[in-house]
Design an enzyme around this catalytic site. Structure first.
Site: not given
Ligand code: PHB
Ligand code: APR
Length: 401
Positions: A72, A208, A300, A304, A392
């Site tokens: 990514h 997001y 989450p 991290k 990130y």
């Molecule tokens: C996930 O793929 O479950 C995932 C990805 C990014 C996040 C949290 C969970 O910030």
């Protein structure tokens, strides 16, 4: 039974530590409460920092993730009905993250450990630890499934105990209350997550979203398996969320183009997780060392958790190597301080991203406007976007030292 390092917990932290110690010639045995299938049944986040990828490669399990993981280069933020890309790669001078499920990381580590014939005791009941304040630590448990063992307690004598047994484990709970300080923040909402065998809406970036209805997240496990989340009240239960209700709600929280593009399908897993920030200090008590979720939890948002567990394991395995190979205690003595320095930066980042992207039941009016201003500032200010991007992709292991 005897070993040099007894590891409690066969999650990613325990398995990775076992692998790195073995490679350095340090004997270790893992004691796990659940069965291998149960451990592999847990669905967790799936974004790996380069620091974690390097460590997996060092541990000899870097091959499948390099082949099957999805790189990514950016993050997408959706708010006010519009999509904004954060060019993580450009802002960090070429860094990226890898989308690869934690379950697969655990599977790769389990396979490697089995291939090496290293001992992992699964389904150990009533695990207890003792003696770590002195010189003779011991892990004991009951193994009801082994006929020869009867229901006798088994004992593992060791030189050190690594507590890699997660938030609800026995290791942190065995430390006297007076020796430990806990820092905690609980958030007033949860994440409802579903896993589905449908192509991800955005295979090259995590999306997001912050909308009037709350947070949403579009993630992936592979080009044919997706992971999606929506913020929900903590009082909700999974039965209240049919697949149809979930997909409708997710679409409402995205911009029209993404909402249109989402491919829906039956969920193969659906669960609600509460969000928590937690740190226990210190991370060392005599001959007991905590690593991963046993010592700290992040919400989450930002993914991290596994990456922090990996950096703890890096610091701890380096420290054990120094102890056994160079006869120096310096690494063990500095472990807690070194790990916590990184932990708190990831705690800050995860708390910040959570605060920025969720709707808080008690923050109407002023707080809401400030959040909107911050999002607007974030996507238009290279300085602030860079701060998001560098966190990130993961800060360097000893950032600032
Ligand atoms: C996930 O793929 O479950 C995932 C990805 C990014 C996040 C949290 C969970 O910030
Ligand atoms: N005895 C033995 N094993 C135990 C005990 C116990 N008393 N209690 C818990 N365990 C085991 C659990 O069954 C689990 O397999 O310890 C393991 C801990 O694994 P994780 O919870 O996955 O924690 P960790 O290895 O630190 O991995 C951190 O997991 O929770 C996510 O977001 C987090 O991604 C991060 C990662």
């Amino acid at each position: 039974m005897k070993t040099q390092v007894a590891i409690v917990g066969a999650g990613p932290a325990g398995l990775l530590l076992g692998q790195l110690l073995h490679q350095a010639g340090i004997d270790n045995i893992i004691i796990e409460r659940q069965s291998p299938d149960y451990v592999l049944g847990r669905i967790r986040a799936g974004i790996l920092e380069q620091v974690t990828l390097d460590l997996l490669a060092e541990a000899g399990v870097g091959e499948r993730v390099a082949r099957e993981g999805q790189v990514h280069h950016s993050i997408e933020l959706v708010f006010g009905g519009q999509r904004h890309a954060i060019d993580v790669h450009g802002l960090t001078g070429g860094k990226t993250v890898m989308a690869y499920g934690q379950t697969e990381v655990t599977r790769d580590l389990m396979t490697a450990r089995n291939a090496l014939g290293l001992t992992t005791v699964y389904e150990a009941q009533d695990v207890q630890i003792s003696g770590f304040e002195g010189t003779s630590p011991c892990v004991s448990w009951t193994q009801p499934n082994v006929a020869s063992a009867g229901s006798q307690r088994q004992e593992l004598q060791c030189e050190f105990i690594a507590g890699c047994d997660g938030f609800h484990g026995v290791c942190r709970a065995s430390v006297p209350e007076s020796a430990i300080s806990n820092f905690e923040k609980v958030y007033p909402f949860g994440w409802l997550g579903i896993l589905a065998d449908v192509p991800p809406v955005s295979p090259h970036a995590i999306v997001y979203g912050n909308s009037e209805q709350g947070f949403s997240l579009c993630s992936m496990r592979s080009l044919t398996r997706s992971r999606y989340y929506v913020q929900c009240p903590l009082t909700d239960t999974v039965d209240q969320w049919s697949d149809t209700r979930f997909w409708d709600e997710l679409r409402r929280r995205l911009d029209p183009e993404l909402a249109e593009r989402i491919v829906t399908g039956p969920s193969i897993e659906k669960s609600i997780a509460p969000l928590r920030s937690f740190v226990a200090e210190p991370m060392r008590f005599g001959r007991l060392f905590l690593a991963g979720d046993a010592a700290h939890i992040v919400p989450p948002t930002g993914a991290k958790g596994l990456n922090l567990a990996a950096s703890d394991v890096k610091f701890l395995s380096d420290a054990f190597k120094e102890h056994y190979l160079e006869r120096s205690c310096a690494g063990l003595d500095h472990y807690s301080q070194r790990a916590l320095r990184r932990v708190w930066k990831a705690e800050r980042f995860s708390w910040w991203l959570t605060s920025l992207l969720h709707r808080f039941p008690d923050t109407a009016g002023f707080g809401q406007r400030v959040q909107e201003a911050e999002l607007d500032y974030l996507v238009h200010s290279p300085a602030m976007s860079t701060s998001l991007a560098e966190n990130y992709v993961g800060l360097p292991l000893d950032f600032g030292v």
